[in-house]
Write a protein that holds these residues in place. Structure first.
Motif, PDB file in Angstrom:
ATOM      1  N   GLU A 236       0.839  -1.214   0.000  1.00  0.00           N
ATOM      2  CA  GLU A 236       0.000   0.000   0.000  1.00  0.00           C
ATOM      3  C   GLU A 236       0.868   1.255   0.000  1.00  0.00           C
ATOM      4  OE1 GLU A 236      -3.169  -0.383  -0.659  1.00  0.00           O
ATOM      5  OE2 GLU A 236      -2.736  -2.542  -0.538  1.00  0.00           O
ATOM      6  N   ASP A 237       1.976   1.232   0.756  1.00  0.00           N
ATOM      7  CA  ASP A 237       2.878   2.391   0.826  1.00  0.00           C
ATOM      8  C   ASP A 237       3.458   2.737  -0.545  1.00  0.00           C
ATOM      9  OD1 ASP A 237       2.482   2.561   3.529  1.00  0.00           O
ATOM     10  OD2 ASP A 237       4.451   1.771   4.117  1.00  0.00           O
ATOM     11  N   VAL A 238       3.913   1.710  -1.284  1.00  0.00           N
ATOM     12  CA  VAL A 238       4.673   1.991  -2.519  1.00  0.00           C
ATOM     13  C   VAL A 238       3.791   2.479  -3.670  1.00  0.00           C
ATOM     14  CG1 VAL A 238       6.500   0.368  -1.910  1.00  0.00           C
ATOM     15  CG2 VAL A 238       4.636  -0.401  -3.414  1.00  0.00           C
ATOM     16  N   LEU A 239       2.472   2.389  -3.499  1.00  0.00           N
ATOM     17  CA  LEU A 239       1.575   2.906  -4.547  1.00  0.00           C
ATOM     18  C   LEU A 239       1.450   4.427  -4.467  1.00  0.00           C
ATOM     19  CD1 LEU A 239      -1.202   0.154  -4.321  1.00  0.00           C
ATOM     20  CD2 LEU A 239       0.477   0.455  -6.158  1.00  0.00           C
ATOM     21  N   LYS A 240       1.976   5.012  -3.364  1.00  0.00           N
ATOM     22  CA  LYS A 240       1.897   6.461  -3.167  1.00  0.00           C
ATOM     23  C   LYS A 240       3.288   7.073  -3.301  1.00  0.00           C
ATOM     24  CE  LYS A 240      -0.348   5.713   0.871  1.00  0.00           C
ATOM     25  NZ  LYS A 240      -1.213   4.739   1.395  1.00  0.00           N
ATOM     26  N   PRO A 241       3.371   8.326  -3.756  1.00  0.00           N
ATOM     27  CA  PRO A 241       4.697   8.944  -3.888  1.00  0.00           C
ATOM     28  C   PRO A 241       5.349   9.192  -2.529  1.00  0.00           C
ATOM     29  CG  PRO A 241       2.953  10.504  -4.499  1.00  0.00           C
ATOM     30  CD  PRO A 241       2.284   9.194  -4.251  1.00  0.00           C
ATOM     31  N   SER A 242       6.667   9.136  -2.490  1.00  0.00           N
ATOM     32  CA  SER A 242       7.399   9.433  -1.251  1.00  0.00           C
ATOM     33  C   SER A 242       7.374  10.930  -0.988  1.00  0.00           C
ATOM     34  CB  SER A 242       8.871   9.018  -1.395  1.00  0.00           C
ATOM     35  OG  SER A 242       8.976   7.630  -1.594  1.00  0.00           O
ATOM     36  N   SER A 243       7.304  11.312   0.303  1.00  0.00           N
ATOM     37  CA  SER A 243       7.607  12.707   0.654  1.00  0.00           C
ATOM     38  C   SER A 243       8.437  12.656   1.939  1.00  0.00           C
ATOM     39  CB  SER A 243       6.335  13.543   0.827  1.00  0.00           C
ATOM     40  OG  SER A 243       5.554  13.019   1.869  1.00  0.00           O
ATOM     41  N   PRO A 244       9.747  12.394   1.763  1.00  0.00           N
ATOM     42  CA  PRO A 244      10.613  12.179   2.928  1.00  0.00           C
ATOM     43  C   PRO A 244      10.767  13.452   3.757  1.00  0.00           C
ATOM     44  CG  PRO A 244      11.899  12.248   0.882  1.00  0.00           C
ATOM     45  CD  PRO A 244      10.450  12.328   0.490  1.00  0.00           C
ATOM     46  N   PRO A 245      11.046  13.348   5.063  1.00  0.00           N
ATOM     47  CA  PRO A 245      11.153  12.085   5.805  1.00  0.00           C
ATOM     48  C   PRO A 245       9.824  11.609   6.380  1.00  0.00           C
ATOM     49  CG  PRO A 245      11.750  13.905   7.225  1.00  0.00           C
ATOM     50  CD  PRO A 245      11.379  14.498   5.888  1.00  0.00           C
ATOM     51  N   GLU A 246       8.732  12.359   6.138  1.00  0.00           N
ATOM     52  CA  GLU A 246       7.456  11.970   6.757  1.00  0.00           C
ATOM     53  C   GLU A 246       6.961  10.635   6.210  1.00  0.00           C
ATOM     54  OE1 GLU A 246       8.048  15.780   8.216  1.00  0.00           O
ATOM     55  OE2 GLU A 246       8.073  15.230   6.104  1.00  0.00           O
ATOM     56  N   PHE A 343      17.371   9.147  14.885  1.00  0.00           N
ATOM     57  CA  PHE A 343      18.433   9.421  15.863  1.00  0.00           C
ATOM     58  C   PHE A 343      19.471  10.378  15.296  1.00  0.00           C
ATOM     59  CE2 PHE A 343      17.991   5.119  18.328  1.00  0.00           C
ATOM     60  CZ  PHE A 343      16.736   5.521  18.760  1.00  0.00           C
ATOM     61  N   LYS A 344      19.727  10.256  13.997  1.00  0.00           N
ATOM     62  CA  LYS A 344      20.762  11.095  13.369  1.00  0.00           C
ATOM     63  C   LYS A 344      20.273  12.541  13.279  1.00  0.00           C
ATOM     64  CE  LYS A 344      24.552  11.261  10.469  1.00  0.00           C
ATOM     65  NZ  LYS A 344      24.899  12.646  10.766  1.00  0.00           N
ATOM     66  N   ARG A 345      19.006  12.684  12.889  1.00  0.00           N
ATOM     67  CA  ARG A 345      18.487  14.041  12.733  1.00  0.00           C
ATOM     68  C   ARG A 345      18.116  14.662  14.081  1.00  0.00           C
ATOM     69  NH1 ARG A 345      13.506  16.063   8.878  1.00  0.00           N
ATOM     70  NH2 ARG A 345      12.985  17.894  10.106  1.00  0.00           N
ATOM     71  N   SER A 346      17.697  13.823  15.025  1.00  0.00           N
ATOM     72  CA  SER A 346      17.297  14.352  16.345  1.00  0.00           C
ATOM     73  C   SER A 346      18.062  13.643  17.454  1.00  0.00           C
ATOM     74  CB  SER A 346      15.790  14.150  16.555  1.00  0.00           C
ATOM     75  OG  SER A 346      15.070  14.735  15.505  1.00  0.00           O
ATOM     76  N   PRO A 347      19.394  13.841  17.517  1.00  0.00           N
ATOM     77  CA  PRO A 347      20.163  13.150  18.562  1.00  0.00           C
ATOM     78  C   PRO A 347      19.668  13.503  19.958  1.00  0.00           C
ATOM     79  CG  PRO A 347      21.540  14.770  17.393  1.00  0.00           C
ATOM     80  CD  PRO A 347      20.257  14.674  16.654  1.00  0.00           C
ATOM     81  N   GLU A 348      19.103  14.704  20.086  1.00  0.00           N
ATOM     82  CA  GLU A 348      18.623  15.110  21.423  1.00  0.00           C
ATOM     83  C   GLU A 348      17.490  14.186  21.898  1.00  0.00           C
ATOM     84  OE1 GLU A 348      15.991  16.964  18.480  1.00  0.00           O
ATOM     85  OE2 GLU A 348      18.167  16.776  18.618  1.00  0.00           O
ATOM     86  N   ALA A 349      16.700  13.651  20.944  1.00  0.00           N
ATOM     87  CA  ALA A 349      15.621  12.718  21.317  1.00  0.00           C
ATOM     88  C   ALA A 349      16.224  11.412  21.839  1.00  0.00           C
ATOM     89  CB  ALA A 349      14.719  12.444  20.121  1.00  0.00           C
ATOM     90  N   PHE A 350      17.302  10.962  21.195  1.00  0.00           N
ATOM     91  CA  PHE A 350      17.969   9.739  21.640  1.00  0.00           C
ATOM     92  C   PHE A 350      18.566   9.931  23.042  1.00  0.00           C
ATOM     93  CE2 PHE A 350      21.715   6.685  21.166  1.00  0.00           C
ATOM     94  CZ  PHE A 350      20.943   5.582  21.521  1.00  0.00           C
ATOM     95  N   LYS A 456       1.889  12.689  11.744  1.00  0.00           N
ATOM     96  CA  LYS A 456       1.711  13.253  10.396  1.00  0.00           C
ATOM     97  C   LYS A 456       2.939  14.049   9.953  1.00  0.00           C
ATOM     98  CE  LYS A 456      -3.261  13.322   9.732  1.00  0.00           C
ATOM     99  NZ  LYS A 456      -3.584  12.410  10.867  1.00  0.00           N
ATOM    100  N   THR A 457       3.601  14.701  10.925  1.00  0.00           N
ATOM    101  CA  THR A 457       4.793  15.482  10.579  1.00  0.00           C
ATOM    102  C   THR A 457       5.997  14.851  11.262  1.00  0.00           C
ATOM    103  OG1 THR A 457       4.614  16.884  12.530  1.00  0.00           O
ATOM    104  CG2 THR A 457       3.406  17.606  10.568  1.00  0.00           C
ATOM    105  N   TYR A 458       7.180  15.271  10.846  1.00  0.00           N
ATOM    106  CA  TYR A 458       8.401  14.738  11.458  1.00  0.00           C
ATOM    107  C   TYR A 458       8.422  15.018  12.962  1.00  0.00           C
ATOM    108  CZ  TYR A 458      13.222  13.928  12.711  1.00  0.00           C
ATOM    109  OH  TYR A 458      14.335  13.458  13.350  1.00  0.00           O
ATOM    110  N   ASP A 459       8.120  16.270  13.333  1.00  0.00           N
ATOM    111  CA  ASP A 459       8.168  16.656  14.752  1.00  0.00           C
ATOM    112  C   ASP A 459       7.185  15.843  15.583  1.00  0.00           C
ATOM    113  OD1 ASP A 459      10.125  18.463  14.223  1.00  0.00           O
ATOM    114  OD2 ASP A 459       8.791  20.205  14.086  1.00  0.00           O
ATOM    115  N   GLU A 460       6.021  15.583  14.981  1.00  0.00           N
ATOM    116  CA  GLU A 460       4.998  14.795  15.671  1.00  0.00           C
ATOM    117  C   GLU A 460       5.513  13.368  15.906  1.00  0.00           C
ATOM    118  OE1 GLU A 460       0.696  13.717  14.271  1.00  0.00           O
ATOM    119  OE2 GLU A 460       0.874  15.903  14.227  1.00  0.00           O
ATOM    120  N   LYS A 461       6.199  12.817  14.899  1.00  0.00           N
ATOM    121  CA  LYS A 461       6.745  11.461  15.039  1.00  0.00           C
ATOM    122  C   LYS A 461       7.737  11.395  16.209  1.00  0.00           C
ATOM    123  CE  LYS A 461       6.392  10.159  10.117  1.00  0.00           C
ATOM    124  NZ  LYS A 461       5.568   8.939  10.018  1.00  0.00           N
TER     125      LYS A 461
END
Length: 511
Positions: A236-246, A343-350, A456-461
């Motif tokens: 189901e995922d691959v039938l939709k276009p990517s919009s990274p990183p979300e 972890f790479k983008r948000s090391p502070e979360a790790f 839905k958004t990166y920050d939310e994740k």
């Protein structure tokens, strides 16, 4: 009796021929086919090493670059014998071992340059072997990822391989992000250089973004009789276009995948996990196995650049031999963007996770090797945080111990076509905390067999990842019956190959 040929870059049924999950699938599915009384031949490249103890079968002569190439086919002995399964490797001096698991080459300046050459030679040799009848009369050819899709190009366009059209071709996608894109012309590693006499169907072969290139992943999707993703949710995922990183979806090939779906050729079937003949690890050996692995790596010349770090890790681990922690979170994975982008983008979360663990006398154990920038980041984090143990290497004994003795398995994959780690963790009664994507949706049931986060958004994740982690700790500390129930549920779940290969027969193989 049906007769199958599996064509792939990896096969974990033979020693030293695995870099990722594809190797597991190519090992396990033929075993199920053999249990049904059917016959399977599995062929992979020799990478200039796997043929050495094999039995020479035949020479294969074919045309490449306008000259005659000769490759050698060897039958090799598997780790474990099964009835009606034959394992082969193809040797040619230009099919070399790469720097990733002695299989793939890492060509940072021109991706796929060396690998494309290897697989051009390999696939043409396989086509020649099929034509010569080396594997007998075949019913199904099952190919895996872009490394083997050139077979479809040869069957479709090469006048010497018209006889390959008789059997059914199945194409499995293990990693859609790696597509094997090469120029049509004007490059040593181009299609025209290796196949100068074949008129090129630019429209049928081209990559959407780089119009002067062939996309070998796309060739597999466009030309196979059946296309298979390794979980229903990933389909189901691959039938939709990517919009990274979300969201990571069709990676530029969603149009081809939608067309395959509309034509009834695209199927999502989960990978299974192995529940028989598991390598048995003993409980209570986690730190001993860590130290053993570290000593082994310290003696390897190739690891001398990180000797300081290995010694530092050993010192940390010794503390836990005397006084084991109360809670162990673990991850075992290749260190790549797919597995550890958050972890790479948000090391502070790790760091927040490590601090939360510290409060309950918990540690985080990570085992893996991979991209240099990820290795460096985790090494630095290990120097900075006493309760983060990073074992920067590969050891089967240690991996078995980690799966056996962890309390929580953490899998924050950006995307996950199927994922096997969560199945191996659950098999040992370890609940998993996962990013709810792809195959992780199909395997981990939040609050029943494990825990999940999304957004839905990166920050939310990221904020949901931390909230889910709090929830895990809360249940572990304050609701032991619920924790026990989630553990037991995880241990009971079965993703058996038998069930999924039944589906292969029905929808992929049409047998």
């Amino acid at each position: 009796m049906n007769n199958f040929l599996f064509v792939a870059a990896e096969n974990d049924a033979i020693a030293n021929c695995k870099a990722g999950g594809m190797g597991d699938v190519v090992r396990d599915v033929p075993r199920q086919i053999s249990e049904r009384g059917d016959k399977v031949h599995v062929v992979v490249p020799s990478y200039s090493r796997l043929h050495q103890n094999g039995t020479f079968k035949t020479n294969l002569n074919f045309q490449l670059k306008g000259i005659t190439y000769t490759a050698e086919l060897y039958e090799v002995i598997p780790k474990k014998e099964f009835k009606n399964i034959h394992h082969y490797v193809i040797h040619h001096p230009e099919i070399e071992a790469g720097d990733i698991a002695h299989i793939y080459h890492n060509d940072p300046t021109e991706p796929f340059y060396t690998d494309a050459i290897k697989y051009f030679i390999f696939c043409t040799a396989v086509a020649e072997a099929i034509k010569k009848g080396v594997f007998g009369k075949l019913d199904v050819v099952h190919m895996h990822d872009w490394h083997s899709s050139l077979l479809l190009f040869l069957k479709q366009y090469h006048p010497a391989y018209k006889s390959l059209k008789k059997m059914r071709y199945v194409y499995s996608i293990h990693n859609l992000a790696i597509q094997g894109i090469r120029p049509f012309e004007n490059n040593y590693s181009s299609l025209r250089n290796w196949f100068p006499d074949i008129p090129l169907d630019y429209k049928g072969l081209r990559d959407y973004r780089y119009q002067d290139c062939i996309n070998l992943m796309a060739v597999g999707i466009r030309l196979a009789d059946a296309v298979h993703t390794v979980s229903p949710s990933y389909k189901e995922d691959v039938l939709k276009p990517s919009s990274p990183p979300e969201f990571i979806g069709g990676e530029g090939l969603e149009k081809d995948l939608q067309q395959a779906d509309n034509e009834g050729r695209l199927h999502g079937i989960l990978n299974g996990s192995n529940y028989a003949n598991i390598r048995a690890a003993d409980k209570g050996k986690l730190y001993r196995n860590t130290v053993k692995a570290l000593f082994k790596w310290l003696q390897e010349e190739s690891k001398s650049y990180k000797a300081d770090f290995l010694a530092h890790t050993g010192e940390k681990v010794m503390e836990y031999v005397e006084q084991p922690p109360k809670f162990i979170v673990s991850s075992v994975a290749r260190l790549t963007e797919q597995k550890f982008y958050f972890f790479k983008r948000s090391p502070e979360a790790f760091v927040k996770i490590l601090k939360k663990l510290d409060k309950i006398d918990g540690i985080f154990m990570l085992l893996g090797t991979g991209a240099p920038e990820y290795e460096e980041m985790f090494r630095q984090m290990s120097y900075d945080h006493h309760n983060f143990i990073f074992t920067n290497g590969q050891s089967e004994d240690l991996i078995d111990s980690i799966y056996l003795e962890s309390d929580l398995y953490f899998m924050p994959s950006l995307f996950e076509p199927c994922g096997i780690s969560q199945m191996l963790a659950m098999r040992n009664g370890n609940p998993c905390l996962v990013h709810h994507t792809g195959g992780l949706i199909d395997t981990v049931m939040p609050m029943k067999t494990g825990f999940a986060f999304d957004g839905k958004t990166y920050d939310e994740k990221i904020s949901n990842m931390l909230a889910s982690f709090d929830e895990v700790i809360d249940i572990y500390k304050n609701d032991k019956p619920k924790w026990k129930k989630i553990q037991n549920n995880a241990k009971k779940v079965r993703f058996t190959w038998k069930k999924f290969v039944d589906e292969y027969y029905k929808v992929l193989y049409l047998l």
